[in-house]
Write a protein that holds these residues in place. Structure first.
Motif, PDB file in Angstrom:
ATOM      1  N   PRO A   6      28.754 -19.862  68.369  1.00 29.74           N
ATOM      2  CA  PRO A   6      29.538 -20.728  67.467  1.00 29.74           C
ATOM      3  C   PRO A   6      31.014 -20.645  67.809  1.00 29.74           C
ATOM      4  N   PRO A   7      31.794 -21.686  67.486  1.00 25.37           N
ATOM      5  CA  PRO A   7      33.231 -21.658  67.788  1.00 25.37           C
ATOM      6  C   PRO A   7      33.894 -20.453  67.133  1.00 25.37           C
ATOM      7  N   ARG A   8      34.782 -19.805  67.881  1.00 22.01           N
ATOM      8  CA  ARG A   8      35.446 -18.634  67.336  1.00 22.01           C
ATOM      9  C   ARG A   8      36.548 -19.053  66.370  1.00 22.01           C
ATOM     10  N   LEU A   9      36.863 -18.160  65.459  1.00 22.89           N
ATOM     11  CA  LEU A   9      37.974 -18.390  64.551  1.00 22.89           C
ATOM     12  C   LEU A   9      39.274 -18.013  65.244  1.00 22.89           C
ATOM     13  N   PRO A  18      44.849  -6.476  48.450  1.00 25.38           N
ATOM     14  CA  PRO A  18      44.890  -7.213  49.718  1.00 25.38           C
ATOM     15  C   PRO A  18      46.267  -7.829  49.964  1.00 25.38           C
ATOM     16  N   HIS A  19      46.629  -7.971  51.232  1.00 25.81           N
ATOM     17  CA  HIS A  19      47.929  -8.535  51.585  1.00 25.81           C
ATOM     18  C   HIS A  19      47.931 -10.035  51.267  1.00 25.81           C
ATOM     19  N   PRO A  20      48.944 -10.551  50.536  1.00 29.29           N
ATOM     20  CA  PRO A  20      48.935 -11.966  50.141  1.00 29.29           C
ATOM     21  C   PRO A  20      48.853 -12.925  51.334  1.00 29.29           C
ATOM     22  N   LEU A  21      49.632 -12.657  52.400  1.00 31.06           N
ATOM     23  CA  LEU A  21      49.593 -13.558  53.549  1.00 31.06           C
ATOM     24  C   LEU A  21      48.241 -13.488  54.243  1.00 31.06           C
ATOM     25  N   GLU A  22      47.668 -12.307  54.296  1.00 34.24           N
ATOM     26  CA  GLU A  22      46.339 -12.175  54.914  1.00 34.24           C
ATOM     27  C   GLU A  22      45.319 -13.009  54.150  1.00 34.24           C
ATOM     28  N   GLN A  23      45.369 -12.939  52.828  1.00 33.81           N
ATOM     29  CA  GLN A  23      44.453 -13.740  52.024  1.00 33.81           C
ATOM     30  C   GLN A  23      44.635 -15.232  52.276  1.00 33.81           C
ATOM     31  N   ALA A  36      41.979 -17.867  53.914  1.00 24.95           N
ATOM     32  CA  ALA A  36      41.567 -19.064  53.186  1.00 24.95           C
ATOM     33  C   ALA A  36      41.725 -20.320  54.034  1.00 24.95           C
ATOM     34  N   LEU A  37      42.652 -20.273  55.008  1.00 24.38           N
ATOM     35  CA  LEU A  37      42.880 -21.416  55.900  1.00 24.38           C
ATOM     36  C   LEU A  37      41.989 -21.371  57.136  1.00 24.38           C
ATOM     37  N   GLY A  38      41.137 -20.352  57.232  1.00 27.40           N
ATOM     38  CA  GLY A  38      40.161 -20.320  58.309  1.00 27.40           C
ATOM     39  C   GLY A  38      40.479 -19.401  59.460  1.00 27.40           C
ATOM     40  N   LEU A  39      41.415 -18.456  59.313  1.00 27.50           N
ATOM     41  CA  LEU A  39      41.766 -17.544  60.393  1.00 27.50           C
ATOM     42  C   LEU A  39      41.150 -16.168  60.159  1.00 27.50           C
ATOM     43  N   ARG A  48      42.727 -26.179  63.189  1.00 25.09           N
ATOM     44  CA  ARG A  48      42.104 -27.081  62.226  1.00 25.09           C
ATOM     45  C   ARG A  48      42.045 -26.349  60.891  1.00 25.09           C
ATOM     46  N   ILE A  49      42.755 -26.855  59.911  1.00 26.06           N
ATOM     47  CA  ILE A  49      42.826 -26.186  58.615  1.00 26.06           C
ATOM     48  C   ILE A  49      41.478 -26.275  57.912  1.00 26.06           C
ATOM     49  N   ALA A  50      40.980 -25.113  57.495  1.00 17.22           N
ATOM     50  CA  ALA A  50      39.704 -25.079  56.792  1.00 17.22           C
ATOM     51  C   ALA A  50      39.853 -25.666  55.396  1.00 17.22           C
ATOM     52  N   THR A  51      38.843 -26.365  54.945  1.00 11.58           N
ATOM     53  CA  THR A  51      38.817 -26.905  53.584  1.00 11.58           C
ATOM     54  C   THR A  51      37.702 -26.210  52.813  1.00 11.58           C
ATOM     55  N   ALA A  52      37.720 -26.410  51.510  1.00 16.05           N
ATOM     56  CA  ALA A  52      36.675 -25.784  50.698  1.00 16.05           C
ATOM     57  C   ALA A  52      35.294 -26.264  51.132  1.00 16.05           C
ATOM     58  N   ASP A  53      35.186 -27.571  51.446  1.00 15.18           N
ATOM     59  CA  ASP A  53      33.904 -28.106  51.887  1.00 15.18           C
ATOM     60  C   ASP A  53      33.485 -27.511  53.214  1.00 15.18           C
TER      61      ASP A  53
END
Length: 296
Positions: free
Chosen positions: A156-159, A172-177, A181-184, A285-290
């Protein structure tokens, strides 16, 4: 430079002259024939046609609304001299990595590379055996997970991966979270030694560095950025995108960050819109909830 206004040529020329201490360093040459690389206006069809006729599309950094077909490097307007310089570095590195037999019919002269335009061509002198290099997707609007891959592979495509360097051990670190959430995929370390050890172990796509790393860190954020940009050579042959973070970044901080080689200087914590724009600009590519929800 091909197709630019006098003001744009002057701004780029001044930036190249002020960057004479970095490597590779870029100098102007009088003709296109002497130049290794060209900086051209992608919004001028006659400029694109000229470079296509002369088989120079793959040696050009285009600036404009859209990358012309067949090009290797492109950045959007408004012109950012730092981004143009990064694209030239990427072209130079890709050129060094390719066998001459696989290159175009045009043969580069050793120790030259360029920014060219409207009768004034700029070229770069690469006096180091290995020039800095970025991923091909840094030069075009292609998502990280669509980077060229082995067609026989079925993984599968890597993150895209991000390393956070921050003495703040809040968990948890806020920026890490936010990045997750954006897919990284993310990892946090607390000082410069840990960061350099992590990068020596395996490459990452982004490094977010707190400008102030504390007394226990051997290097501060600026010095660590310089080390990464000048000395790190990840396994993929590409340099990560480095982002400096400061609670109250001023104009002088941003200038120092640019001179250290950082790709962006953001407030700490970064605004959500700025973070998204940064990732998008570098092909994520920014991850979305969907998109993150399991498929049924």
């Amino acid at each position: 430079m091909r197709g630019f206004s006098g003001f744009e040529r002057s701004a780029l020329g001044s930036y190249f002259r002020l960057s004479a201490e970095r490597r590779p360093v870029y100098e102007q040459v009088p003709t296109l024939e002497m130049a290794d690389f060209v900086v051209a206006d992608a919004d001028r069809p006659e400029v694109v046609d000229e470079l296509a006729r002369r088989d120079r599309l793959r040696q050009a950094v285009f600036v404009g609304a859209h990358p012309p077909p067949g090009t290797a490097a492109w950045t959007m307007r408004p012109i950012d001299p730092l981004h143009v310089l990064r694209e030239l570095d990427a072209l130079a590195a890709l050129h060094d990595a390719q066998p001459l037999a696989a290159a175009t019919a045009w043969s580069p002269r050793p120790q030259r590379a360029v920014a060219g335009a409207n009768g004034v061509d700029a070229a770069a002198v690469g006096d180091e055996p290995g020039r800095p290099q970025r991923r091909a997707w840094d030069s075009a609007p292609v998502p990280l997970d669509e980077a060229p891959a082995d067609p026989t592979a079925h993984a599968p495509p890597r993150l895209p991966e991000a390393l956070l360097v921050d003495p703040d051990d809040t968990a948890p670190h806020p920026l890490e979270q936010h990045l997750q959430a954006l897919g990284l995929a993310t990892q946090c370390v607390g000082d410069s030694a840990q960061a350099l050890a992590r990068l020596a172990d395996a490459p990452v796509d982004f490094v977010f560095i707190a400008a102030e790393l504390g007394a226990h860190s051997e290097l501060d954020g600026l010095a660590l950025c310089r080390q990464i940009k000048r000395r790190q050579r990840p396994l993929a042959g590409a340099l990560p995108v480095v982002v400096l973070l400061s609670e109250r970044p001023g104009a002088s901080d941003r200038v120092r960050g640019t001179l250290a080689g950082c790709d962006a200087y953001l407030a700490k914590p970064p605004a959500a819109t700025e973070l998204r724009e940064l990732l998008h600009r570098h092909g994520v590519r920014i991850a979305t909830a969907d998109a993150r929800a399991p498929r049924r």
